[in-house]
Scaffold this active site. Structure first.
Site, PDB file in Angstrom:
ATOM      1  N   GLU A   1       0.855  -1.196   0.000  1.00  0.00           N
ATOM      2  CA  GLU A   1       0.000   0.000   0.000  1.00  0.00           C
ATOM      3  C   GLU A   1       0.887   1.241   0.000  1.00  0.00           C
ATOM      4  OE1 GLU A   1      -3.769   2.462   1.801  1.00  0.00           O
ATOM      5  OE2 GLU A   1      -2.866   0.964   3.121  1.00  0.00           O
TER       6      GLU A   1
ATOM      7  N   ASP B   1       9.591   8.096  -0.808  1.00  0.00           N
ATOM      8  CA  ASP B   1       8.755   8.390  -1.967  1.00  0.00           C
ATOM      9  C   ASP B   1       8.396   7.076  -2.674  1.00  0.00           C
ATOM     10  OD1 ASP B   1       7.645   9.836  -4.288  1.00  0.00           O
ATOM     11  OD2 ASP B   1       9.368   8.911  -5.265  1.00  0.00           O
TER      12      ASP B   1
ATOM     13  N   ASP C   1      -2.870  12.460  -2.762  1.00  0.00           N
ATOM     14  CA  ASP C   1      -3.072  13.919  -2.787  1.00  0.00           C
ATOM     15  C   ASP C   1      -3.448  14.380  -4.196  1.00  0.00           C
ATOM     16  OD1 ASP C   1      -2.271  14.231  -0.039  1.00  0.00           O
ATOM     17  OD2 ASP C   1      -0.229  13.809  -0.714  1.00  0.00           O
TER      18      ASP C   1
ATOM     19  N   LYS D   1      -4.702  22.127  -8.526  1.00  0.00           N
ATOM     20  CA  LYS D   1      -4.322  23.196  -9.476  1.00  0.00           C
ATOM     21  C   LYS D   1      -3.555  22.618 -10.661  1.00  0.00           C
ATOM     22  CE  LYS D   1      -4.085  26.842  -6.078  1.00  0.00           C
ATOM     23  NZ  LYS D   1      -3.230  27.405  -5.025  1.00  0.00           N
TER      24      LYS D   1
ATOM     25  N   ASP E   1     -11.677  10.570  -4.556  1.00  0.00           N
ATOM     26  CA  ASP E   1     -12.942  11.303  -4.635  1.00  0.00           C
ATOM     27  C   ASP E   1     -12.804  12.463  -5.623  1.00  0.00           C
ATOM     28  OD1 ASP E   1     -11.132  12.737  -2.928  1.00  0.00           O
ATOM     29  OD2 ASP E   1     -12.812  14.083  -2.499  1.00  0.00           O
TER      30      ASP E   1
ATOM     31  N   THR F   1     -11.118   3.809   4.091  1.00  0.00           N
ATOM     32  CA  THR F   1      -9.970   4.479   4.720  1.00  0.00           C
ATOM     33  C   THR F   1     -10.484   5.721   5.440  1.00  0.00           C
ATOM     34  OG1 THR F   1      -9.443   6.030   2.934  1.00  0.00           O
ATOM     35  CG2 THR F   1      -8.594   3.784   2.691  1.00  0.00           C
ATOM     36  N   LYS F   2      -9.589   6.385   6.152  1.00  0.00           N
ATOM     37  CA  LYS F   2      -9.961   7.613   6.865  1.00  0.00           C
ATOM     38  C   LYS F   2     -10.502   8.665   5.887  1.00  0.00           C
ATOM     39  CE  LYS F   2      -7.906  11.268   9.614  1.00  0.00           C
ATOM     40  NZ  LYS F   2      -6.644  11.797  10.170  1.00  0.00           N
TER      41      LYS F   2
HETATM   42  N1  SAH Z   1      -4.557   6.451   2.132  1.00  0.00           N
HETATM   43  C1  SAH Z   1      -4.924   7.316   3.254  1.00  0.00           C
HETATM   44  C2  SAH Z   1      -4.262   8.695   3.182  1.00  0.00           C
HETATM   45  C3  SAH Z   1      -4.554   9.492   1.954  1.00  0.00           C
HETATM   46  S1  SAH Z   1      -3.730  11.089   1.932  1.00  0.00           S
HETATM   47  C4  SAH Z   1      -6.434   7.422   3.303  1.00  0.00           C
HETATM   48  O1  SAH Z   1      -7.107   7.088   2.324  1.00  0.00           O
HETATM   49  O2  SAH Z   1      -6.953   7.833   4.347  1.00  0.00           O
HETATM   50  C5  SAH Z   1      -2.350  10.733   0.874  1.00  0.00           C
HETATM   51  C6  SAH Z   1      -1.155  10.123   1.620  1.00  0.00           C
HETATM   52  O3  SAH Z   1      -0.138   9.848   0.679  1.00  0.00           O
HETATM   53  C7  SAH Z   1      -0.546  11.067   2.658  1.00  0.00           C
HETATM   54  O4  SAH Z   1      -0.461  10.375   3.892  1.00  0.00           O
HETATM   55  C8  SAH Z   1       0.836  11.396   2.086  1.00  0.00           C
HETATM   56  O5  SAH Z   1       1.818  11.560   3.101  1.00  0.00           O
HETATM   57  C9  SAH Z   1       1.135  10.178   1.223  1.00  0.00           C
HETATM   58  N2  SAH Z   1       2.033  10.451   0.100  1.00  0.00           N
HETATM   59  C10 SAH Z   1       1.993  11.513  -0.725  1.00  0.00           C
HETATM   60  N3  SAH Z   1       2.945  11.427  -1.666  1.00  0.00           N
HETATM   61  C11 SAH Z   1       3.610  10.257  -1.432  1.00  0.00           C
HETATM   62  C12 SAH Z   1       4.697   9.629  -2.067  1.00  0.00           C
HETATM   63  N4  SAH Z   1       5.308  10.176  -3.126  1.00  0.00           N
HETATM   64  N5  SAH Z   1       5.123   8.444  -1.559  1.00  0.00           N
HETATM   65  C13 SAH Z   1       4.514   7.887  -0.476  1.00  0.00           C
HETATM   66  N6  SAH Z   1       3.467   8.463   0.158  1.00  0.00           N
HETATM   67  C14 SAH Z   1       3.022   9.632  -0.307  1.00  0.00           C
END
Ligand code: SAH
Length: 211
Positions: free
Chosen positions: A41, A93, A116, A120, A152, A189-190
């Site tokens: 994951e 990453d 994320d 933009k 979403d 998920t949250k």
């Molecule tokens: N999967 C969780 C969190 C979603 S928010 C849920 O659905 O509740 C997106 C998450 O991805 C954040 O915790 C952020 O720290 C992580 N993230 C963002 N870019 C990333 C990257 N390049 N590698 C690993 N994690 C990353």
């Protein structure tokens, strides 16, 4: 209890951190102490989804990749408290970790939940699921391996669909360009709970490595 450092200022109980020298020498089977299907994951956030998945599937081994230190500590605490043995955590990453810490065809299944969205236009290049993502996943997934994504954000959902449909080595399991709107038995998920409560449409995508 002793703690192992996984990043600057981030320490977790020993079984959940990965000894990279051991991994490099013995592979993930050496890290987990057994041969089992490997599930990853990416961006697990608070880790609840990953902990639940690992608890309900004790026959598989799970690797969570996350950049966010607090989330890493939260997941490690949860795993320790709930005595879930089959998860390891890597800070970094996702694309780099997938490329550097996994061998070709080593992964059975990958989950990406609510990455994320970078809404933009000038920030779209920061999105995790761009053209480079299916390419690295294709090299790491076993043939027949599955990718599950959820978001979403409508525009990001379209981008996810486009980059996987454009890659010749993946097929959409629900059909070409088909989103899935309900996944039976899924633990949200949250972010899924949060956006669902706000009435957002949540789109799921399921691709399989076809060649
Ligand atoms: N999967 C969780 C969190 C979603 S928010 C849920 O659905 O509740 C997106 C998450 O991805 C954040 O915790 C952020 O720290 C992580 N993230 C963002 N870019 C990333 C990257 N390049 N590698 C690993 N994690 C990353």
């Amino acid at each position: 209890m002793t703690r192992v450092r996984v990043g600057r200022g981030i320490e977790v109980p020993p079984p959940y951190a990965v000894d990279e020298a051991l991994r490099a020498a013995t592979g993930w089977a050496g890290v987990f102490g057994r041969e089992a299907p490997l599930v990853v994951e990416v961006g697990f956030g608070n880790g609840q989804f990953l902990a639940d998945l690992a608890r309900t599937r004790p026959e598989a081994d799970f690797v969570g990749i996350e950049l966010y230190g607090k989330g890493i500590v939260k997941l490690a605490r949860r795993l320790d408290r709930e005595q879930i043995p089959n998860v390891r955590i890597v800070k970094g990453d996702a694309i780099r970790v997938l490329a550097e810490r996994f061998g070709p065809q080593e992964i059975r299944e990958v989950h990406v939940n609510f990455p994320d969205p970078w809404p933009k236009t000038r920030h779209h290049k920061r999105r995790l699921v761009g053209p480079a993502f299916p390419a690295v996943l294709h090299s790491r997934l076993a043939p027949g391996g599955d990718v599950f994504l959820a978001t979403d954000h409508e525009g990001y959902a379209m981008q996810m669909m486009e980059v996987f449909e454009a890659h010749p080595g993946f097929v959409g399991v629900a059909g070409p360009f088909r989103f899935i709107y309900h996944v039976p038995g899924r633990t949200p998920t949250k972010y899924e709970r949060k956006f669902g409560a706000l009435g957002h449409t949540i789109r799921h995508l399921h691709f399989r490595r076809s060649g």
